[in-house]
Design a protein around this motif. Structure first.
Motif, PDB file in Angstrom:
ATOM      1  N   ALA A 251      -1.537  55.111  51.723  1.00  0.00           N
ATOM      2  CA  ALA A 251      -1.152  56.523  51.971  1.00  0.00           C
ATOM      3  C   ALA A 251      -1.438  56.939  53.287  1.00  0.00           C
ATOM      4  CB  ALA A 251      -2.100  57.481  51.215  1.00  0.00           C
ATOM      5  N   ALA A 252      -2.530  56.624  53.930  1.00  0.00           N
ATOM      6  CA  ALA A 252      -2.660  56.705  55.461  1.00  0.00           C
ATOM      7  C   ALA A 252      -1.815  56.200  56.435  1.00  0.00           C
ATOM      8  CB  ALA A 252      -4.213  56.214  55.882  1.00  0.00           C
TER       9      ALA A 252
ATOM     10  N   GLN B 218       1.347  58.143  56.313  1.00  0.00           N
ATOM     11  CA  GLN B 218       1.399  59.396  56.826  1.00  0.00           C
ATOM     12  C   GLN B 218       1.100  59.343  58.357  1.00  0.00           C
ATOM     13  OE1 GLN B 218      -1.740  61.931  55.271  1.00  0.00           O
ATOM     14  NE2 GLN B 218      -1.639  63.592  56.390  1.00  0.00           N
TER      15      GLN B 218
ATOM     16  N   ASN C 152     -11.438  52.964  46.008  1.00  0.00           N
ATOM     17  CA  ASN C 152     -11.495  54.280  46.788  1.00  0.00           C
ATOM     18  C   ASN C 152     -11.925  53.807  48.314  1.00  0.00           C
ATOM     19  OD1 ASN C 152     -11.022  56.827  47.456  1.00  0.00           O
ATOM     20  ND2 ASN C 152     -12.858  57.566  46.532  1.00  0.00           N
ATOM     21  N   THR C 153     -11.422  53.660  49.131  1.00  0.00           N
ATOM     22  CA  THR C 153     -11.793  53.401  50.493  1.00  0.00           C
ATOM     23  C   THR C 153     -11.739  54.467  51.621  1.00  0.00           C
ATOM     24  OG1 THR C 153     -10.898  51.113  50.607  1.00  0.00           O
ATOM     25  CG2 THR C 153     -11.039  52.119  52.866  1.00  0.00           C
ATOM     26  N   PRO C 154     -12.757  55.092  51.858  1.00  0.00           N
ATOM     27  CA  PRO C 154     -12.591  56.210  52.807  1.00  0.00           C
ATOM     28  C   PRO C 154     -12.082  55.938  54.100  1.00  0.00           C
ATOM     29  CG  PRO C 154     -15.005  54.987  52.943  1.00  0.00           C
ATOM     30  CD  PRO C 154     -14.093  54.458  51.906  1.00  0.00           C
ATOM     31  N   ILE C 155     -11.353  57.017  54.403  1.00  0.00           N
ATOM     32  CA  ILE C 155     -10.527  56.929  55.556  1.00  0.00           C
ATOM     33  C   ILE C 155     -10.605  57.641  56.728  1.00  0.00           C
ATOM     34  CG2 ILE C 155      -7.820  57.194  56.353  1.00  0.00           C
ATOM     35  CD1 ILE C 155      -8.222  54.592  54.617  1.00  0.00           C
TER      36      ILE C 155
ATOM     37  N   ALA D  65      -6.390  48.930  48.439  1.00  0.00           N
ATOM     38  CA  ALA D  65      -6.681  50.362  48.652  1.00  0.00           C
ATOM     39  C   ALA D  65      -5.722  51.347  48.656  1.00  0.00           C
ATOM     40  CB  ALA D  65      -7.833  50.648  49.631  1.00  0.00           C
TER      41      ALA D  65
ATOM     42  N   THR E 120      -5.382  54.507  49.343  1.00  0.00           N
ATOM     43  CA  THR E 120      -5.586  55.150  50.272  1.00  0.00           C
ATOM     44  C   THR E 120      -5.348  54.868  51.635  1.00  0.00           C
ATOM     45  OG1 THR E 120      -8.041  54.593  50.249  1.00  0.00           O
ATOM     46  CG2 THR E 120      -7.578  56.648  49.223  1.00  0.00           C
TER      47      THR E 120
END
Length: 256
Positions: A98-99, A102, A2-5, A93, A95
Motif C-alpha cells: 500500500a505504501a 501511495q 502488520n509492518t509499521p510504515i 506485508a 502495508t
C-alpha cells in the motif's frame, strides 16, 4: 503481517522506514524510476554478467522474481528497462504494498507485472516455475532476514533458476553473521558465488549462479557498464572499480 510504515523526505528524496530509523527504500522524487540507493544499483549488476540489456536489446532476463518490495525501486527499474521481462514480486506485508502504491509510484499489475502477498520462502518452496533473475531483499523492521537466510531456502532458490539463472542477495544488516551467510550461499550453489565489496551504505550484495558459467574480463565488464549507463542511466562503473581494487576478480576475470 502488520509492518509499521513511516515515510520521510529530505533533499528531494523520499524514504521508506519500517517503524525505525533504518532506511528500507528510497526514491528521488524527480527521478522515480532511478535506483537511488547504492545497493539497489549493485543488485542490478546481473545485467553485466548475462547477455541482456547491456548489449543486445534485452534478451535476458525473461522471468524475474523479486522477494521483498520495499519502496519498489528494483521492481520499477526492471519494469521500465527490461520490457521483455515478466516480473513476480513476493511481499509479506500488505502495508508495504500500500505504501509503495501511495508514495513510490508502484506500477499497476498487468500481464508483465504481478504481486503475491505472502512469505518469500513459502512461495519458492511451494510454487512451480523457473527464473532467470532472482532479487532477494527481504528484511523485517530490525533488519533481520530470518528464513530467507537459511541453507534450505538458498537450495530451494537454486532449484528455481533457469539455465542462465542468477541470484542477487542483499546482505545488509547481517554484519555479525556476514561470513555465515556467504558460506550458506556458497554451499547451496557449489561455490558459484561472489560477494561484491561493501558499498558506502555498508550493504554487501552477493551474486550466485546456476547453469551456464559466467566469465567476464574486467575490460568487458567496463564496456558493458558503459552501454548499460547509456541505455538506462544506471552507472555500475564504480562497482567494477571496487571489485578490481578488492581483489575479488583474480586474474582480471570474474568467474561465476
Amino acid at each position: 503481517m502488520n509492518t509499521p510504515i513511516d515515510i520521510s523526505e529530505e533533499a528531494g528524496v523520499r524514504y521508506l522506514h519500517f517503524g525505525s530509523d533504518w532506511v528500507q527504500g528510497a526514491m528521488r522524487i524527480r527521478k522515480p524510476n532511478a535506483l537511488e540507493l547504492a545497493y539497489t544499483r549493485e543488485m542490478m549488476a546481473g545485467l553485466l554478467l548475462r547477455d541482456g540489456l547491456a548489449d543486445d536489446a534485452g534478451r535476458w532476463p525473461k522471468k524475474v522474481l523479486i522477494i521483498g518490495l520495499g519502496a519498489a525501486s528494483l521492481a520499477k527499474f526492471v519494469y521500465h528497462h527490461c520490457p521483455q521481462a515478466r516480473i513476480k514480486v513476493v511481499e509479506i506485508a500488505p502495508t508495504v504494498i500500500a505504501a509503495a502504491r501511495q508514495f513510490f509510484k508502484l506500477p499497476e499489475e498487468d500481464a508483465r507485472f504481478s504481486i503475491h502477498v505472502g512469505c518469500g520462502a513459502q512461495y519458492v518452496l511451494e510454487k512451480d516455475g523457473s527464473y532467470d533473475y532472482v532479487l532477494l531483499d527481504g528484511f523485517d523492521r530490525n533488519a533481520r532476514a530470518g528464513v530467507l537466510d537459511t541453507l534450505p531456502f538458498y537450495q530451494a532458490l537454486r532449484s528455481r533458476l533457469s539455465a542462465q539463472g542468477l541470484v542477487a542477495v542483499n546482505l545488509f544488516g547481517r554484519s555479525r553473521g556476514y561470513k555465515a551467510s556467504i558460506e550458506r550461499i556458497l554451499q547451496a550453489f557449489d561455490d558459484r558465488a561472489v560477494a561484491f565489496p561493501s558499498c558506502d551504505s555498508g550493504n554487501v550484495v552477493a551474486f550466485a549462479a546456476a547453469g551456464e558459467p559466467v566469465e567476464r574480463p574486467l575490460g568487458e565488464l567496463r564496456e558493458r557498464a558503459r552501454l548499460l549507463k547509456a541505455a538506462t542511466g544506471l552507472d555500475l562503473g564504480p562497482t567494477i572499480t571496487r571489485l578490481e581494487q578488492s581483489g575479488s576478480v583474480p586474474g582480471g576475470v570474474l568467474h561465476l
